[in-house]
Motif scaffolding. Structure first.
Motif, short mmCIF file in Angstrom:
data_model
loop_
_atom_site.label_atom_id
_atom_site.label_comp_id
_atom_site.label_asym_id
_atom_site.label_seq_id
_atom_site.Cartn_x
_atom_site.Cartn_y
_atom_site.Cartn_z
N LYS A 181 -7.98 -15.01 0.59
CA LYS A 181 -6.87 -14.05 0.57
C LYS A 181 -6.27 -13.92 -0.83
N GLU A 182 -6.14 -15.06 -1.55
CA GLU A 182 -5.56 -15.05 -2.89
C GLU A 182 -6.53 -14.56 -3.96
N GLY A 183 -7.82 -14.49 -3.62
CA GLY A 183 -8.82 -14.06 -4.60
C GLY A 183 -9.21 -15.16 -5.58
N THR A 184 -8.91 -16.41 -5.23
CA THR A 184 -9.26 -17.53 -6.13
C THR A 184 -10.54 -18.24 -5.69
N GLY A 185 -11.14 -17.76 -4.61
CA GLY A 185 -12.38 -18.36 -4.14
C GLY A 185 -12.84 -17.77 -2.83
N GLY B 27 -19.52 -22.30 -1.58
CA GLY B 27 -18.74 -21.17 -2.08
C GLY B 27 -18.05 -21.49 -3.38
N PHE B 28 -17.17 -20.58 -3.75
CA PHE B 28 -16.47 -20.66 -5.04
C PHE B 28 -15.02 -21.08 -4.86
N LEU B 29 -14.53 -21.81 -5.83
CA LEU B 29 -13.12 -22.15 -5.92
C LEU B 29 -12.72 -22.04 -7.38
N ASN B 30 -11.43 -22.11 -7.63
CA ASN B 30 -10.92 -21.99 -9.01
C ASN B 30 -11.53 -20.79 -9.73
#
Length: 183
Positions: free
Chosen positions: A62-66, A84-87
Motif C-alpha cells: 500500500k505504501e509503495g515501499t515493497g 519480494g521486495f522491501l525497502n
C-alpha cells in the motif's frame, strides 16, 4: 481505488498475494527457526503471529515501499514461502529482495525459480536499476542462490543488524539491470 495485486506465473509456480486464509500454511514455515533465523525473525508461536507478517506485506504494498508474493505450486495452491521486495526506493530505482521457503521444499530449485521471476518483474514493472540482497555470512545456500541468479557480492556490512540480542554482519549482494540482461 486500490491497485490490483499482480500475479506472476512461472513453469511450476504461481506467485500471488497472501491473505489471512493462508495463515495456517504460512505458520508451517514461519514457526521453523531454520527458516526465519536468517530473516532476523523470532519463530511464530501461534497462527495469530502470522497475521502480523501478512499485515506487513499489505502495508509495504500500500505504501509503495515493497511487495511480497506468496509462493505456491501450481498443482497445490498452498503458500510454501514468499519472495519480494522491501525497502524500495523508487527515487533511486533500487530495492532489496527477500525470500524464504518452507524447509520441506529446499533443494528443488523453487526459490531460484521464484527469485528469477521476481527480479525480472522488478526490472520490467518497477523500472529498478539495482536489486540488493543482504545475507548472513553463515547462510551459504542463500549466497549460492543469489550468485546463481547473477548477483555479485559487494562487501561485508559489519554489525549491520541487531537480532537475537547481538549485532550481525551481512554480505551485500547486488544485481543491476545490465547484469540481469546478460543471464
Amino acid at each position: 481505488m486500490e491497485k490490483e495485486f499482480p500475479i506472476i506465473e512461472t513453469r511450476r509456480l504461481i506467485l500471488r498475494e497472501v491473505t489471512t486464509e493462508d495463515a495456517n500454511d504460512m505458520f508451517n514455515y514461519l514457526s521453523d527457526k531454520n527458516v526465519v533465523k536468517p530473516m532476523g525473525l523470532v519463530p511464530c508461536q501461534k497462527v495469530k503471529d502470522v497475521w502480523d507478517e501478512i499485515r506487513w506485506y499489505k502495508s509495504i504494498y500500500k505504501e509503495g515501499t515493497g511487495i511480497r508474493w506468496g509462493i505456491t505450486l501450481k498443482d497445490a495452491g498452498k503458500v510454501i514461502g514468499s519472495c519480494g521486495f522491501l525497502n524500495m526506493l523508487t527515487k533511486h530505482y533500487r530495492a532489496e529482495v527477500g525470500y524464504e521457503l518452507s524447509k520441506g521444499y529446499w533443494g528443488r530449485g523453487i526459490a531460484s525459480e521464484a527469485l528469477e521471476a521476481v527480479v525480472k518483474y522488478g526490472y520490467q514493472h518497477f523500472q529498478l536499476e539495482r536489486i540488493e540482497a543482504l545475507i548472513e555470512p553463515s547462510n551459504l545456500p542463500s549466497q549460492k542462490l543469489v550468485e546463481k541468479q547473477g548477483f555479485r557480492r559487494e562487501g561485508l556490512l559489519r554489525h549491520y543488524e541487531f537480532t537475537y540480542g547481538k549485532f550481525d554482519d551481512l554480505y551485500m549482494y547486488s544485481i543491476i539491470k545490465e547484469d540481469f540482461n546478460l543471464i
